[in-house]
Design a protein around this motif. Structure first.
Motif, PDB file in Angstrom:
ATOM      1  N   PHE A 290       0.849  -1.192   0.000  1.00  0.00           N
ATOM      2  CA  PHE A 290       0.000   0.000   0.000  1.00  0.00           C
ATOM      3  C   PHE A 290       0.880   1.236   0.000  1.00  0.00           C
ATOM      4  O   PHE A 290       1.836   1.344   0.786  1.00  0.00           O
ATOM      5  CB  PHE A 290      -0.896   0.012   1.233  1.00  0.00           C
ATOM      6  N   TYR A 291       0.562   2.185  -0.892  1.00  0.00           N
ATOM      7  CA  TYR A 291       1.293   3.437  -0.946  1.00  0.00           C
ATOM      8  C   TYR A 291       0.315   4.582  -0.729  1.00  0.00           C
ATOM      9  O   TYR A 291      -0.696   4.690  -1.416  1.00  0.00           O
ATOM     10  CB  TYR A 291       1.987   3.607  -2.301  1.00  0.00           C
ATOM     11  N   ALA A 292       0.629   5.428   0.240  1.00  0.00           N
ATOM     12  CA  ALA A 292      -0.223   6.582   0.503  1.00  0.00           C
ATOM     13  C   ALA A 292      -0.183   7.527  -0.684  1.00  0.00           C
ATOM     14  O   ALA A 292       0.756   7.507  -1.497  1.00  0.00           O
ATOM     15  CB  ALA A 292       0.254   7.293   1.769  1.00  0.00           C
ATOM     16  N   GLU A 293      -1.205   8.365  -0.786  1.00  0.00           N
ATOM     17  CA  GLU A 293      -1.328   9.287  -1.906  1.00  0.00           C
ATOM     18  C   GLU A 293      -0.059  10.116  -2.101  1.00  0.00           C
ATOM     19  O   GLU A 293       0.479  10.693  -1.155  1.00  0.00           O
ATOM     20  CB  GLU A 293      -2.515  10.232  -1.661  1.00  0.00           C
ATOM     21  N   GLY A 294       0.431  10.129  -3.345  1.00  0.00           N
ATOM     22  CA  GLY A 294       1.623  10.906  -3.659  1.00  0.00           C
ATOM     23  C   GLY A 294       2.925  10.188  -3.396  1.00  0.00           C
ATOM     24  O   GLY A 294       4.004  10.734  -3.660  1.00  0.00           O
ATOM     25  N   ASN A 295       2.874   8.954  -2.890  1.00  0.00           N
ATOM     26  CA  ASN A 295       4.091   8.222  -2.537  1.00  0.00           C
ATOM     27  C   ASN A 295       4.318   6.976  -3.384  1.00  0.00           C
ATOM     28  O   ASN A 295       5.096   6.103  -3.006  1.00  0.00           O
ATOM     29  CB  ASN A 295       4.056   7.822  -1.054  1.00  0.00           C
ATOM     30  N   ILE A 296       3.627   6.879  -4.528  1.00  0.00           N
ATOM     31  CA  ILE A 296       3.833   5.730  -5.401  1.00  0.00           C
ATOM     32  C   ILE A 296       5.228   5.819  -6.007  1.00  0.00           C
ATOM     33  O   ILE A 296       5.598   6.845  -6.588  1.00  0.00           O
ATOM     34  CB  ILE A 296       2.785   5.712  -6.534  1.00  0.00           C
ATOM     35  N   PRO A 297       6.057   4.790  -5.863  1.00  0.00           N
ATOM     36  CA  PRO A 297       7.438   4.857  -6.363  1.00  0.00           C
ATOM     37  C   PRO A 297       7.494   4.790  -7.883  1.00  0.00           C
ATOM     38  O   PRO A 297       6.612   4.225  -8.526  1.00  0.00           O
ATOM     39  CB  PRO A 297       8.087   3.621  -5.726  1.00  0.00           C
ATOM     40  N   LYS A 298       8.546   5.371  -8.442  1.00  0.00           N
ATOM     41  CA  LYS A 298       8.784   5.315  -9.879  1.00  0.00           C
ATOM     42  C   LYS A 298       9.256   3.909 -10.254  1.00  0.00           C
ATOM     43  O   LYS A 298      10.208   3.396  -9.668  1.00  0.00           O
ATOM     44  CB  LYS A 298       9.836   6.343 -10.282  1.00  0.00           C
ATOM     45  N   ILE A 299       8.567   3.281 -11.197  1.00  0.00           N
ATOM     46  CA  ILE A 299       8.949   1.949 -11.649  1.00  0.00           C
ATOM     47  C   ILE A 299       9.700   2.079 -12.961  1.00  0.00           C
ATOM     48  O   ILE A 299       9.205   2.719 -13.897  1.00  0.00           O
ATOM     49  CB  ILE A 299       7.706   1.055 -11.837  1.00  0.00           C
ATOM     50  N   PRO A 300      10.897   1.503 -13.079  1.00  0.00           N
ATOM     51  CA  PRO A 300      11.664   1.602 -14.329  1.00  0.00           C
ATOM     52  C   PRO A 300      10.883   1.051 -15.521  1.00  0.00           C
ATOM     53  O   PRO A 300       9.997   0.203 -15.366  1.00  0.00           O
ATOM     54  CB  PRO A 300      12.916   0.756 -14.042  1.00  0.00           C
ATOM     55  N   ASN A 301      11.231   1.524 -16.699  1.00  0.00           N
ATOM     56  CA  ASN A 301      10.516   1.147 -17.911  1.00  0.00           C
ATOM     57  C   ASN A 301      10.893  -0.242 -18.407  1.00  0.00           C
ATOM     58  O   ASN A 301      12.005  -0.728 -18.167  1.00  0.00           O
ATOM     59  CB  ASN A 301      10.782   2.175 -19.014  1.00  0.00           C
ATOM     60  N   MET A 302       9.951  -0.854 -19.144  1.00  0.00           N
ATOM     61  CA  MET A 302      10.159  -2.162 -19.754  1.00  0.00           C
ATOM     62  C   MET A 302       9.918  -2.043 -21.260  1.00  0.00           C
ATOM     63  O   MET A 302       8.874  -1.548 -21.694  1.00  0.00           O
ATOM     64  CB  MET A 302       9.223  -3.200 -19.136  1.00  0.00           C
ATOM     65  N   TYR A 303      10.893  -2.498 -22.056  1.00  0.00           N
ATOM     66  CA  TYR A 303      10.852  -2.382 -23.509  1.00  0.00           C
ATOM     67  C   TYR A 303      10.897  -3.771 -24.149  1.00  0.00           C
ATOM     68  O   TYR A 303      11.705  -4.614 -23.756  1.00  0.00           O
ATOM     69  CB  TYR A 303      12.055  -1.585 -24.024  1.00  0.00           C
TER      70      TYR A 303
END
Length: 222
Positions: free
Chosen positions: A3-16
């Motif tokens: 669970f991530y509180a509002e505004g705290n969702i981590p950046k997930i690296p891209n997948m190509y």
């Protein structure tokens, strides 16, 4: 579950995920991926990477085939757990799929069940890669289905079982077809052309191969 509180969702690296004919430069693109990279080669076609000091390579040989799922999975988990690698590359998922299917075929006589197991294995692999915290780059060969629709729309696809492809690439941010035209390496990202393609990163629909990770580079500057 996390669970991530509002505004705290981590950046997930891209997948190509890039597919295309041999010789179009799919493996070469791996050099452009960010940071130190670990490349898993399933078809021994890594000569273009010789001399690249930012690339470690694992080459699976014929003797690895009967245990490819376990050997690859074990190495993948270990590579994810180390901070050494920023990017993980799966070079020629077509070859990996064929090796895995061969092992599943040998374990079951029910063809439908074989493909269900294949799809599940690749869906789980896609999830593992998504949760890895690494940039992911995967390649595959293409199939030419002949001229369909207007101007050949829908002609090309990744050389994978359709449902397995969907299960695996559902986790990917970008899927494109690389090809050479007038001496330039281009990547088609436009799903409206009917080929396997999508781009969740930005609004580009046709790019030069060298521009693939443009969004990644722009994010690093922020």
């Amino acid at each position: 579950m996390k669970f991530y509180a509002e505004g705290n969702i981590p950046k997930i690296p891209n997948m190509y995920f890039i597919y295309g004919d041999g010789g179009t430069g799919k493996t070469t693109i791996a050099k452009d991926m960010p940071g130190h990279k670990l490349l898993f080669s399933f078809d021994l076609s890594s000569n273009v990477l010789i001399g690249d000091k930012d690339m470690d390579v694992v080459m699976f040989e014929e003797k690895d085939a009967p245990q490819i799922q376990q050997r690859f999975s074990n190495l993948l988990v270990r590579s994810i757990s180390t901070a050494k690698y920023s990017t993980i590359v799966l070079d020629n998922v077509t070859a990996l799929q064929n090796l895995v299917l061969e092992n599943i075929d040998n374990a079951s006589k029910d063809n439908r069940q074989n493909y269900q197991k294949l799809q599940l294995w690749f869906r789980q692999l896609g999830t593992t890669l998504k949760e890895s915290g690494k940039t992911i780059y995967a390649t595959a060969h293409q199939v030419d289905n002949g001229t369909n629709g207007i101007n050949g729309a829908g002609r090309f696809a990744a050389d994978m079982n359709e449902k397995t492809f969907n299960a695996f690439t559902s986790m990917f941010d970008l899927v494109g077809r690389i090809y050479i035209k007038d001496g330039e390496r281009l990547i088609d990202l436009d799903p409206e052309q009917g080929n396997h393609a999508k781009n969740r990163l930005d609004d580009r629909r046709l790019i030069h191969a060298a521009e693939l990770i443009q969004t990644e580079k722009e994010d690093e500057k922020l």
